[in-house]
Write an enzyme that holds these catalytic residues in place. Structure first.
Site, PDB file in Angstrom:
ATOM      1  N   GLY A 246      14.682  -3.012  -3.362  1.00 20.50           N
ATOM      2  CA  GLY A 246      13.850  -4.111  -2.883  1.00 20.50           C
ATOM      3  C   GLY A 246      13.197  -3.762  -1.559  1.00 20.50           C
ATOM      4  O   GLY A 246      12.972  -2.584  -1.258  1.00 20.50           O
ATOM      5  N   SER A 247      12.934  -4.778  -0.764  1.00 19.97           N
ATOM      6  CA  SER A 247      12.136  -4.567   0.443  1.00 19.97           C
ATOM      7  C   SER A 247      12.934  -3.878   1.560  1.00 19.97           C
ATOM      8  O   SER A 247      14.166  -3.951   1.594  1.00 19.97           O
ATOM      9  CB  SER A 247      11.616  -5.909   0.958  1.00 19.97           C
ATOM     10  N   GLY A 251      16.700  -4.642   2.771  1.00 18.45           N
ATOM     11  CA  GLY A 251      17.567  -3.465   2.719  1.00 18.45           C
ATOM     12  C   GLY A 251      18.250  -3.190   4.053  1.00 18.45           C
ATOM     13  O   GLY A 251      19.421  -2.823   4.112  1.00 18.45           O
ATOM     14  N   GLU A 268      17.295   1.687  -2.342  1.00 16.76           N
ATOM     15  CA  GLU A 268      16.001   2.199  -2.810  1.00 16.76           C
ATOM     16  C   GLU A 268      14.971   1.166  -2.365  1.00 16.76           C
ATOM     17  O   GLU A 268      14.763   0.146  -3.012  1.00 16.76           O
ATOM     18  CB  GLU A 268      16.025   2.356  -4.325  1.00 16.76           C
ATOM     19  N   CYS A 302       7.720   1.186  -7.331  1.00 14.31           N
ATOM     20  CA  CYS A 302       8.093   1.756  -6.032  1.00 14.31           C
ATOM     21  C   CYS A 302       7.381   3.086  -5.844  1.00 14.31           C
ATOM     22  O   CYS A 302       7.126   3.510  -4.729  1.00 14.31           O
ATOM     23  CB  CYS A 302       9.593   1.980  -5.961  1.00 14.31           C
TER      24      CYS A 302
HETATM   25  C1  UN1 Z   1      10.878   1.543  -9.299  1.00 17.07           C
HETATM   26  O1  UN1 Z   1       9.708   1.260  -9.169  1.00 17.07           O
HETATM   27  O2  UN1 Z   1      11.782   0.975  -8.620  1.00 17.07           O
HETATM   28  O3  UN1 Z   1       9.448   6.731 -11.406  1.00 17.07           O
HETATM   29  C2  UN1 Z   1      11.381   2.495 -10.296  1.00 17.07           C
HETATM   30  C3  UN1 Z   1       9.002   5.705 -11.917  1.00 17.07           C
HETATM   31  C4  UN1 Z   1       9.908   4.928 -12.846  1.00 17.07           C
HETATM   32  C5  UN1 Z   1      10.891   4.145 -12.062  1.00 17.07           C
HETATM   33  C6  UN1 Z   1      10.328   3.327 -10.944  1.00 17.07           C
HETATM   34  N1  UN1 Z   1      10.582   5.866 -13.702  1.00 17.07           N
HETATM   35  O4  UN1 Z   1       7.867   5.303 -11.708  1.00 17.07           O
END
Ligand code: UN1
Length: 513
Positions: A246-247, A251, A268, A302
């Site tokens: 998350g953010s 975090g 993450e 992400c």
């Molecule tokens: C995420 O956005 O938290 O690598 C995970 C990727 C995907 C997972 C993203 N396999 O874009």
């Protein structure tokens, strides 16, 4: 035009979902309770997909006690036996891949291939974890003492907590829970309140395997708000590890609370991923990699590409081709054929998009394409946006979960690398080049400072076999593949004396006779 109601009804029927679903599972589904239930609303057109009940503090406490008890049995079950169960889970997910993928698409607004791709990630992790169950290796060292053996072994850690985000509502849970399960841990999951239905759907499939195989309740699900259930989890000493996606802001708080009780965290957090496009790149590959990175999941990964740094020699040509791609990319109902860009998750995401664009303009950015909200009433649609940016634009240091791509120009690799690294986040990175020297520079200590470095492929779309995570404000965690499993276990250094005397290390003498 895809019929959302029909797709929903068919998937619901296949998965045993109803209009009102229990959102709490701990070996049994706790009865649905209307109070504080979460509405799952599709960002595609605002359809109410169904409602999911949340955990009370009492449900939470009970669930923890149940997975604590399950840990006693599961942690001493041979790892390969644990692996067999996880393999069966993967098989069941495979059977329901299409239906589960539809639920993810409906709830998160992903195009069908990405909804199914998310389920495939879970399936892959399960098979990976199952293979891993025979490879939880420690190292053998040599002892400095005669007739001594020195080695390390990995022992299950205990019950762990997983708090996941809306954008990968199920895959990120599986990266943690399925790996943790083969290592002997049990886990409790608080999904995003915007991913509650997908979490219930997945748990329905998994619960069936757990019950059929008479496995102790190793997975618990507690839907609820972060401010309620999330808070209980992070300060709960019974959870040895908190994995959070998350953010950065949340975090950092989680890190403080969990480290205050000397627990482990796996964080993450944000990404602000950049791709360098060299004049030595294969331009078509670079265009495809950048377009996928910036547009897939409507910029809500992400790993989404948020910045590109393009060599000045090819800048005009590359940009004009990229703009053509943006112009022809179809935006709309992600369940329809040909659509590549679906909606943003909610109205709040639209506001963030608008605000970022306005700030970029105020800071001197020039819109090359897009910049407009297409609909915020029934479904949350925006135009993917390209903004020509300068290094001193602070907005480019921030992660906005929307399809906004900031474009920079460079002349030397040194300049490109500086722009690339000069942000607080450090998740994914990429360079498009066919020059070995540039490639190696990018991978050197002076190169990309991210957890994930890609050559000639997109920042987004990592495979499960590698360790996933990043540096700096991204939080330093690693999950999924490689040796990320070690985080779910405690390392124990074992010294065994099989002699008849007790010689001491470092040559110390301690004569008691
Ligand atoms: C995420 O956005 O938290 O690598 C995970 C990727 C995907 C997972 C993203 N396999 O874009």
């Amino acid at each position: 035009m895809a019929d959302i109601k029909k797709i929903r009804n068919d998937a619901f029927k296949a998965l045993g979902l109803t209009q009102e679903n229990s959102g709490v599972y701990n070996g049994k589904w706790v009865e649905y309770n209307k109070e504080n239930a979460l509405d799952s609303i599709s960002p595609i057109d605002g359809t109410l997909l169904g409602s999911v009940s949340t955990a009370s503090p009492n449900d939470y406490d009970k669930s923890i006690k149940i997975i604590e008890k399950a840990f006693l049995e599961w942690s001493v079950t041979p790892a390969p036996t644990r692996g067999n169960i996880i393999r069966k889970i993967s098989r069941s997910l495979e059977e329901q891949k299409a239906n589960l993928g539809k639920i993810v698409s409906l709830e998160a607004g992903k195009v069908i291939s990405e909804g199914e791709g998310e389920i495939q990630e879970m399936i892959d992790v399960g098979y990976f974890a199952s293979g891993l169950s025979r490879q939880l290796y420690g190292s053998m060292m040599v002892s400095e003492r005669p007739l001594h053996r020195l080695y390390d072994q990995y022992v299950p850690l205990g019950p762990i907590g997983i708090i996941s985000a809306f954008n990968f509502p199920t895959a990120v849970w599986s990266w943690n829970s399925l790996i943790a399960a083969v290592t002997g841990d049990t886990s409790i999951w608080k999904p995003s309140s915007k991913g509650s239905l997908a979490a219930v759907a997945v748990m329905k499939v998994i619960a069936k395997v757990i019950e059929e195989e008479s496995v102790p309740p190793i997975f618990a699900l507690v839907n609820g708000r972060g401010s309620k259930i999330g808070e209980l989890m992070i300060s709960d000493k019974r959870l040895k590890l908190i994995s959070f996606t998350g953010s950065v802001k949340t975090g950092k708080r989680i890190s403080t609370v969990v480290s205050g009780r000397l627990g482990r965290t796996l964080l993450e957090l944000g990404g602000n991923n950049c791709a360098i496009v060299s004049e030595k790149a294969d331009m078509n590959m670079a265009l495809k990699g950048v377009a996928f990175g910036a547009l897939a999941t409507t910029g809500q990964r992400c790993t989404s590409t948020r910045r590109i740094v393009v060599n000045s020699k090819i800048y005009d040509e590359f940009l004009s081709k990229l703009i053509s791609i943006y112009k022809t990319t179809q935006i709309g109902n992600p369940l329809d054929k040909g659509i590549l860009v679906g909606p943003l998750i909610d109205n709040n995401a639209i506001s963030n998009y608008e605000q970022a664009i306005q700030t970029a303009i105020n800071q001197g950015g020039k819109i090359l394409y897009g910049g407009k909200v297409l609909s915020r009433e029934k479904g949350y649609y925006v135009q993917p946006t390209l903004i020509e940016a300068r290094e001193d634009m602070y907005i480019t240091m921030e992660e906005t979960f929307a399809p906004i791509l900031y474009v920079f120009k460079y002349n030397t690799m040194l300049e490109a690398m500086k722009i690339h690294n000069d942000v607080p986040q450090g998740l994914a990175s990429a360079i498009f080049t066919n020059d070995l020297k540039e490639e190696e520079y990018f991978l050197s200590a002076r190169g990309s400072d991210c957890g994930i470095a890609n050559i000639n492929t997109s920042t987004a779309g990592a495979e499960i076999g590698g360790a996933f995570g990043g540096e700096k404000d991204t939080g330093g965690g690693r999950e999924s593949g490689s040796d990320a499993w070690k985080l779910y276990m405690r390392r124990q250094t074992v010294t065994k004396n099989y002699g008849d005397d007790v010689p001491l290390s470092q040559g110390v003498t301690f004569d008691i006779d």
